[in-house]
Design a protein around this motif. Structure first.
Motif, PDB file in Angstrom:
ATOM      1  N   PRO A 208      -0.090   6.460  -9.559  1.00 45.82           N
ATOM      2  CA  PRO A 208       0.588   5.157  -9.636  1.00 45.82           C
ATOM      3  C   PRO A 208       0.506   4.318  -8.361  1.00 45.82           C
ATOM      4  O   PRO A 208       0.538   3.091  -8.441  1.00 45.82           O
ATOM      5  CB  PRO A 208       2.042   5.542  -9.936  1.00 45.82           C
ATOM      6  CG  PRO A 208       1.941   6.846 -10.637  1.00 45.82           C
ATOM      7  CD  PRO A 208       0.784   7.565  -9.983  1.00 45.82           C
ATOM      8  N   GLU A 209       0.387   4.956  -7.192  1.00 45.20           N
ATOM      9  CA  GLU A 209       0.287   4.173  -5.962  1.00 45.20           C
ATOM     10  C   GLU A 209      -1.070   3.490  -5.825  1.00 45.20           C
ATOM     11  O   GLU A 209      -1.208   2.522  -5.074  1.00 45.20           O
ATOM     12  CB  GLU A 209       0.566   5.061  -4.751  1.00 45.20           C
ATOM     13  CG  GLU A 209       2.014   5.514  -4.650  1.00 45.20           C
ATOM     14  CD  GLU A 209       2.273   6.336  -3.406  1.00 45.20           C
ATOM     15  OE1 GLU A 209       1.393   6.386  -2.513  1.00 45.20           O
ATOM     16  OE2 GLU A 209       3.358   6.933  -3.320  1.00 45.20           O
ATOM     17  N   LEU A 210      -2.071   4.009  -6.551  1.00 44.18           N
ATOM     18  CA  LEU A 210      -3.399   3.399  -6.513  1.00 44.18           C
ATOM     19  C   LEU A 210      -3.575   2.338  -7.598  1.00 44.18           C
ATOM     20  O   LEU A 210      -4.350   1.396  -7.437  1.00 44.18           O
ATOM     21  CB  LEU A 210      -4.470   4.476  -6.692  1.00 44.18           C
ATOM     22  CG  LEU A 210      -4.550   5.556  -5.617  1.00 44.18           C
ATOM     23  CD1 LEU A 210      -5.539   6.642  -6.026  1.00 44.18           C
ATOM     24  CD2 LEU A 210      -4.945   4.955  -4.275  1.00 44.18           C
TER      25      LEU A 210
ATOM     26  N   VAL B  42       5.226   1.242 -12.023  1.00 43.36           N
ATOM     27  CA  VAL B  42       4.045   0.485 -11.605  1.00 43.36           C
ATOM     28  C   VAL B  42       4.083  -0.898 -12.251  1.00 43.36           C
ATOM     29  O   VAL B  42       4.315  -1.009 -13.455  1.00 43.36           O
ATOM     30  CB  VAL B  42       2.746   1.214 -12.032  1.00 43.36           C
ATOM     31  CG1 VAL B  42       1.523   0.427 -11.602  1.00 43.36           C
ATOM     32  CG2 VAL B  42       2.714   2.614 -11.446  1.00 43.36           C
ATOM     33  N   PRO B  43       3.892  -1.960 -11.449  1.00 43.08           N
ATOM     34  CA  PRO B  43       3.823  -3.292 -12.059  1.00 43.08           C
ATOM     35  C   PRO B  43       2.607  -3.404 -12.965  1.00 43.08           C
ATOM     36  O   PRO B  43       1.650  -2.631 -12.857  1.00 43.08           O
ATOM     37  CB  PRO B  43       3.698  -4.225 -10.841  1.00 43.08           C
ATOM     38  CG  PRO B  43       3.152  -3.371  -9.753  1.00 43.08           C
ATOM     39  CD  PRO B  43       3.707  -1.994  -9.990  1.00 43.08           C
ATOM     40  N   ASP B  44       2.651  -4.363 -13.869  1.00 43.26           N
ATOM     41  CA  ASP B  44       1.540  -4.554 -14.810  1.00 43.26           C
ATOM     42  C   ASP B  44       0.238  -4.785 -14.060  1.00 43.26           C
ATOM     43  O   ASP B  44       0.185  -5.574 -13.116  1.00 43.26           O
ATOM     44  CB  ASP B  44       1.841  -5.741 -15.726  1.00 43.26           C
ATOM     45  CG  ASP B  44       0.683  -5.992 -16.684  1.00 43.26           C
ATOM     46  OD1 ASP B  44       0.418  -5.114 -17.520  1.00 43.26           O
ATOM     47  OD2 ASP B  44       0.040  -7.056 -16.562  1.00 43.26           O
TER      48      ASP B  44
ATOM     49  N   GLU C 282      -4.200   6.732   4.165  1.00 38.70           N
ATOM     50  CA  GLU C 282      -2.964   6.462   3.459  1.00 38.70           C
ATOM     51  C   GLU C 282      -2.437   7.746   2.834  1.00 38.70           C
ATOM     52  O   GLU C 282      -3.197   8.557   2.311  1.00 38.70           O
ATOM     53  CB  GLU C 282      -3.183   5.412   2.364  1.00 38.70           C
ATOM     54  CG  GLU C 282      -3.578   4.062   2.929  1.00 38.70           C
ATOM     55  CD  GLU C 282      -3.869   3.070   1.815  1.00 38.70           C
ATOM     56  OE1 GLU C 282      -4.812   2.286   1.980  1.00 38.70           O
ATOM     57  OE2 GLU C 282      -3.158   3.095   0.799  1.00 38.70           O
ATOM     58  N   SER C 283      -1.130   7.943   2.914  1.00 42.60           N
ATOM     59  CA  SER C 283      -0.500   9.125   2.347  1.00 42.60           C
ATOM     60  C   SER C 283      -0.040   8.823   0.934  1.00 42.60           C
ATOM     61  O   SER C 283       0.678   7.856   0.698  1.00 42.60           O
ATOM     62  CB  SER C 283       0.691   9.540   3.207  1.00 42.60           C
ATOM     63  OG  SER C 283       1.349  10.642   2.640  1.00 42.60           O
ATOM     64  N   LEU C 284      -0.468   9.655  -0.026  1.00 40.89           N
ATOM     65  CA  LEU C 284      -0.121   9.434  -1.421  1.00 40.89           C
ATOM     66  C   LEU C 284       0.969  10.411  -1.850  1.00 40.89           C
ATOM     67  O   LEU C 284       0.912  11.603  -1.544  1.00 40.89           O
ATOM     68  CB  LEU C 284      -1.348   9.629  -2.311  1.00 40.89           C
ATOM     69  CG  LEU C 284      -2.501   8.654  -2.060  1.00 40.89           C
ATOM     70  CD1 LEU C 284      -3.664   9.018  -2.976  1.00 40.89           C
ATOM     71  CD2 LEU C 284      -2.066   7.228  -2.302  1.00 40.89           C
TER      72      LEU C 284
END
Length: 545
Positions: free
Chosen positions: A128-130, A153-155, A541-543
């Motif tokens: 979701p962060e990607l 997660v936004p659209d 970046e940390s996921l």
């Protein structure tokens, strides 16, 4: 077992193993019967899956993928960090005969748009962060995203479902259209281009089996546990689980490499085989000696490149050292014996491969002279099947019936090979292959830059640092900090240049090609700006898992 055709053999070439020796689906089925209680995978947090548990989990997700409309031969993209979800998705995709297409988690912008379009995937399994990055690009054929974790997660323009909700029973699993063959495409792994955008390497099951299977790496046995710290979107990350599956053996899947915790993780996972890429061995040998230096179960390590640290590493940690030369497209053609004594060697050709060093006309160079390494295998499908949706690059790489690595080597009179340099413009930084073409494209997108040349310059640690030489738009003044901030937002962290040099004009040949050789020779000049000395450090970046 589902689809009992795994043991069938309707081909007779002795160079081609049975399906249940090299095709993932049939290997999962086979070991669940023959070694049900044996651990196949252990994760960094201590979670373990036996072969029987693995099969149950894989079938559940495989049936869930089929409910999304995924069928044999379809391409499925995966955009996840290492972990249980990534490994399970990888196996489930291949279990139904679909093609596994992982993306680098650092991709964004133009690079992401390119691989999405090239992949031919309509479903992506994504963290979701990607996912929001997908809203910044044209999604080409993507229509659906399967999200891991419960983060909101936004659209971002695709229909969505949750990975944890992908489920189905073995009874619900749809039959295959036909048995999965060793030469069927198993994965598309993206490797950096040097004269164009990144290329998707088409790998068959037999290619993956040949890459580091029992015949190629006989020193690794069914009793070993191979720890992989490389990301699953690299051949070094997705290869180890597959090749240990081929042995009915075990793999430790770790999120990423850390010098400080390396040996603790090795001990916790009871690892016996490790792969030390780039500066990893150097960082480990420079740690203060400890009375626990030999308190581990590791018996061998692959060190690439093979450095002067090798003898000290063996003496201190009590581990046999091997080295190899490999790339995504080939199948470990050069492998050393244990603890080679020849400084800087990559080893000698393994059985089943032919290796030549040639000039620009594919004529073999004399022993001791530098030439491009070209490779072919005795086994059909033992190397890549070309580049996805890129027939021009495929024809160029496979000209005259040999695969051209683009790397310069020399060979000594004893048949040992030594890496000399990259004949391409690729840059290698901290284990990542970087396309100079792609760096240049992003730098040139900055309004004040007229032209750019990206080169690799020696790092104080190992491999390269990224340097760009830029010519500004007439009348413009380049702000190095602003340019760097612009690039950080557009490219993977590992591609962001450390060095920036400004010239009014880049040196060129009469045909207007930039003289990169001259720029490399000059290297970091007194007027070159150093991002790290300026206090600007760019980190991975940390996921969230």
């Amino acid at each position: 077992m589902a689809d009992g055709k795994g043991a069938a053999r309707d081909f007779h070439d002795p160079r081609i193993p049975d399906r249940n020796q090299c095709v993932l689906r049939y290997l999962v089925d086979r070991w669940a019967v023959e070694r049900p209680a044996k651990t196949h995978v252990i994760f960094e947090d201590g979670e373990e899956w036996s072969f029987l548990d693995l099969r149950r989990r894989v079938i559940e997700k495989a049936a869930g993928l089929q409910k999304l409309g995924i069928r044999q031969g379809d391409h499925v993209a995966l955009w996840l960090p290492n972990g249980p979800d990534a490994l399970l998705a990888f196996y489930a995709i291949n279990y139904i005969g679909a093609v596994f297409v992982p993306f680098n988690t650092a991709y964004r912008g133009a690079l992401l748009a390119h691989v999405v379009a090239n992949s031919g995937a309509r479903v992506i399994i994504v963290h979701p962060e990607l996912a929001p990055r997908l809203s910044e690009i044209e999604n080409a054929g993507l229509t659906h995203a399967v999200l891991t974790t419960r983060l909101e997660v936004p659209d971002f323009g695709l229909s969505t479902s949750r990975f944890e909700d992908l489920s189905g029973t073995e009874a619900e699993l749809l039959p295959l259209d036909r048995p999965i063959d060793p030469w069927d495409i198993q994965s598309i792994i993206y490797t950096s281009g040097t004269t164009g955008p990144s290329k998707g390497v088409l790998s068959s099951y037999l290619h993956m089996f040949s890459n580091a299977g029992p015949e190629s790496w006989p020193m690794v046995t069914q009793d070993d546990r191979y720890m992989t710290v490389a990301p699953i979107f690299h051949i070094g990350g997705m290869g180890p689980p597959f090749v240990m599956l081929a042995r009915g053996a075990s793999v430790a899947v770790v999120n990423s490499y850390s010098t400080d915790t390396f040996w603790d993780v090795v001990r916790k996972t009871e690892t016996t085989v490790v792969f030390l890429l780039g500066v990893m061995a150097t960082f480990l040998i420079k740690q203060p000696p400890s009375d626990r230096d030999r308190d581990h179960k590791v018996k061998l390590a692959f060190m690439v490149p093979f450095t002067d640290d090798a003898p000290a590493f063996k003496a201190r940690f009590g581990i046999d050292i091997y080295t190899i030369f490999n790339m995504t497209e080939i199948s470990s053609p050069i492998v050393s014996e244990a603890n080679p004594v020849k400084r800087g060697t990559c080893g000698r050709p393994r059985p089943g491969v032919d290796v030549r060093l040639v000039d620009r006309n594919d004529c073999e160079v004399p022993v001791g002279e530098v030439g491009e390494m070209i490779v072919r295998t005795d086994r059909p499908w033992g190397m890549n099947s070309g580049y996805n949706a890129n027939p021009v690059a495929t024809a160029e790489a496979w000209r005259n019936g040999w695969f051209h690595t683009g790397d310069a080597f020399r060979m000594d009179e004893d048949g040992y090979f030594y890496f000399v340099d990259r004949m391409k413009d690729a840059i290698r930084r901290r284990g990542e292959n970087i396309s100079s073409f792609e760096v240049e494209a992003e730098v040139c997108a900055y309004a004040a830059v007229r032209e750019c040349a990206a080169i690799g310059v020696p790092s104080e640690y190992s491999e390269d640092e990224v340097m760009v030489v830029v010519a500004p738009v007439p009348g413009a003044t380049l702000d190095m900090v602003a340019l760097t901030e612009f690039l950080v937002a557009r490219m993977p962290y590992f591609m962001v240049p450390r060095y920036i040099r400004v010239m009014s004009e880049l040196p060129k040949t009469p045909s207007a090609k930039v003289l990169k050789g001259d720029l490399r020779k000059e290297g970091v000049t007194v007027d070159t700006w150093d991002r790290e000395k300026a206090g600007m450090r760019v980190r991975r970046e940390s996921l969230t898992q």
